[in-house]
Structures are given as C-alpha cells and as structure tokens.
Design an enzyme around this catalytic site. Structure first.
Site, PDB file in Angstrom:
ATOM      1  CG  ASP A   1      27.963  37.041  40.954  1.00  0.00           C
ATOM      2  OD1 ASP A   1      28.086  37.756  40.810  1.00  0.00           O
ATOM      3  OD2 ASP A   1      29.062  35.817  41.459  1.00  0.00           O
TER       4      ASP A   1
ATOM      5  CG  ASP B   1      32.941  40.726  43.936  1.00  0.00           C
ATOM      6  OD1 ASP B   1      31.451  41.057  44.119  1.00  0.00           O
ATOM      7  OD2 ASP B   1      33.533  40.745  43.377  1.00  0.00           O
TER       8      ASP B   1
END
Length: 393
Positions: free
Chosen positions: A111, A175
C-alpha cells in the site's frame, strides 16, 4: 497472471471452509489477508509480528491454506505505517520480505500510506516501490520463493506506464466503494488505459464489492463483468458465509471467468464507442458503453447501460477492430448462457436494464449473404470503392 482469489478480512477459516472450496472450484485460488493482521510494534530486533490473539501462528495459517490448495497472501505498506496504523515496511523491506517468506506467504499487497518526508526518502513513487521489488528479488534468489506482487499506489503516478516493470498488478484509482457511482468512476478511469494490461501485468481496479452494499442485481453483474473482461484480478471481499445465492452465482459465472483466464489473450476489452458521450470523453458518471476484445473462442462484447433507465443499445459489428467485414457471426449470451442465432453487420441489445450489462461472444459463422447493401459496412462506407475506381458512398 491468473485470478488470484479470495480476499479475507480477519475472518476465521473453519466456518468458511465449505464456501472457500465452492469458490475454488470455479478458479479462485488465493486467500489474502489485508490490513490489521499485525501487532502495533515490531520486535526488539525489528521483525514485524502478527497479532498474538487473532493470528498466533502465521505458519499454521499458511500451512492450512496450502493444504486446501490455496495460495496465501499478506499485506504491507511502502511507508512508515499501514493505512490503519500498523507497522509499514519502509526501511524494513528486506527484513519483512524474508519474514513473509518464512511464514509461508506467496503474495504481497503493498500500500501507499504514511509516506516519509522528501528529505528522508529522496525518491519518487517509482523508487519507493522499487525498494520492495528489490527485496522480493533478493528473497527469490536466496530462497527460491517468488511472490506475486500487487502494487497499490492508487493511480497517483501513472502507474500503468511503469507498474509492469516491478509488479504483477497495480491499483489504478482510489479505493472502491460498494455503490454504483464508485463502479462507474473506476470503469471510466480504466477505459483510457486498457492497453497496459496483458499477461505480464494487470491494471487493478480494486477488490470486488459483490455481496457488499446495496447494489441492484444488474449493477452487481456489471461490476463483475467489467472487472473480469478487463482481465483484472478478481478478489472477493465479502463474507462468503452470509452472501446471498444470487450474488454468489454472479461470482461463479464460469463463462465470464473463462474469459478473465483466457490462455490465448491476456489483454483487456477496450471501448470502441463511448455511446452517449463523444468518444474519449472523461465522465465519471457515464463512462464508455461499448467495449470489445479478442478471446480464444471469438470476439467478446460488453455493453454497459450507464443510464438510470432501460435502453436499447445498437452497434455496427465492424466498429470493433476484432470483427471481419463481410462475415456473419453466431451470438452467445454469456450471462443467459444461450446461443442466440447469427447476426450480420449490426446488433441491437434491447431493454438493457439501468446500470445493466450485456456480455456476448461472437464467433465467425462464414460469409455474409450475397447482395447486401451498402457494399461496405460501417466507417468503410465513406471510402467504399470498386476495383475500377467507382465509389459507392
């Protein structure tokens, strides 16, 4: 790269074993942990530690998954901390990569939170991710374990241009959310960069939200169809113990999955016409509607009704670059699982539901009937010319 499976968010395994096997039967073959698996602090020697209550033995976990026929995936971050505040891997890349290998993992999602100051990192986005790429290469050299590397920098730095040099997949946008506007936004972003996907690496539009939120049945079908035909990684994120049969059936459409896993073509479907917008329009609410691409068994078409009402959707066959002029085609509906006769020159899907999808497989069925007019179909009609120079516009 194959569809690498189920994304597990801190769910126990015992009550999900049956559902895992059902999904494995149609091709899902990874179980991946996302954030929050770790302890908040590293050991005195810098090792990252799993939460002793939720994950007392990572080796037991991966052994169990491997015994069931699954690969095992884990999560970390390229910054100081993960997105939920657990230890990131910055300045611990090799140490963490060796730890993940020693625990038995085969997959790493990486990430983009808690980015170090510029005067600390002195790297751009490419260099920040190269650090873990190099660490995984070191692990492969030392141990023989090769990780599938899923890079997650949210499409900030044109990752579709460089992601394949260091990873197997790369997130292309922010996201996802379990609602239609998020799906439309991501489809729109993906429509301009489909050429980045092939067997060597894939655009990643994020996890599948099917089974989450309040999608209509048709919206869930569109979500799954778009992700699968764009050859994205298919990562289930819902609780398989409570998912409805209707939504589970979407995730198990073997004809759609077969195209995602096509052994001959690793490329994504691409828009050939935007539809209600002029071609190449960036519109997060109303993305491209008419898509096609090659497959082992014919030309795939995906038609998305982005409107809030039913619509008929018409196209000329040769608008797709994968269709041959002067031929007729058999039509397979890969949601209805029906063979729908043959078509010549054009096709109309009627009453496509709001936010719904039509997914078709066209196979060459021979020459089109003689005597059709115009002599050239589609755009070619503007330059339709006989051997003697006579034009037929």
């Amino acid at each position: 790269m194959k569809n690498y499976g189920l994304l597990v968010r801190l769910l126990g395994l015992d009550h999900l074993t049956k559902q895992f096997i059902v999904s494995q039967d149609v091709g899902y073959n990874h179980v991946n942990l996302d954030d929050c698996w770790a302890s908040k602090n590293r050991s005195s020697t810098g090792e990252v530690l799993s939460d002793p209550i939720r994950f007392p033995s990572m080796n037991n976990l991966t052994d169990q998954l491997h015994s069931m026929g699954f690969y095992a995936g884990i999560y970390s971050d390229s910054g100081w901390f993960t997105c939920q505040g657990y230890p990131g891997s910055f300045m611990h890349e090799e140490q963490d990569a060796l730890t993940f290998q020693s625990w038995g993992f085969d997959f790493l999602k990486y990430d983009n939170c808690a980015i170090p100051f510029d005067d600390v990192i002195r790297e751009g986005m490419v260099g920040k991710y190269q650090r873990m790429t190099d660490a995984l290469a070191m692990v492969a050299k030392q141990t023989g374990t090769t990780f599938t590397f899923s890079l997650c920098e949210w499409g900030w730095s044109q990752v579709w241009l460089w992601g394949a040099s260091m990873a197997h997949s790369w997130r292309i946008d922010n996201d996802i959310g379990p609602y239609w506007s998020s799906i439309a936004t991501i489809i729109n972003a993906a429509s301009f960069i489909t050429q980045a996907t092939d067997f060597y690496g894939r655009n990643d539009p994020d996890i599948l939200e099917i089974g989450n939120g309040d999608f209509t049945y048709d919206e869930a079908k569109t979500h799954f169809t778009a992700w699968a035909l764009m050859k994205a990684p298919l990562l289930i994120s819902t609780n398989l113990a409570t998912i409805s049969q209707e939504m589970l059936n979407i995730l198990k459409n073997t004809e759609i999955i077969a195209i995602n896993q096509d052994p001959a073509y690793g490329t994504s479907v691409s828009p050939f016409r935007w539809g209600i917008n002029p071609d190449w329009t960036f519109n997060s609410s109303f993305p491209a509607q008419f898509w096609s691409g090659p497959s082992e068994n014919g030309t795939v078409f995906m038609l998305i009704n982005t409107l809030d009402e039913p619509a008929d959707m018409f196209f000329n066959l040769t608008e797709s670059p994968w269709i041959r002029a002067g031929r007729e085609y058999s039509v397979r509906d890969i949601w209805a699982h029906t063979n729908n006769g043959t078509v010549v020159r054009n096709y109309t899907a009627t009453d496509v539901p709001p936010h719904g999808v039509v997914a078709l497989l066209f196979q060459d069925a021979g020459d089109e009937p003689a005597g059709l007019w115009p002599l050239c179909a589609g755009e070619a009609a503007t330059q339709c010319t006989a051997e003697n120079g006579t034009t037929y516009y």
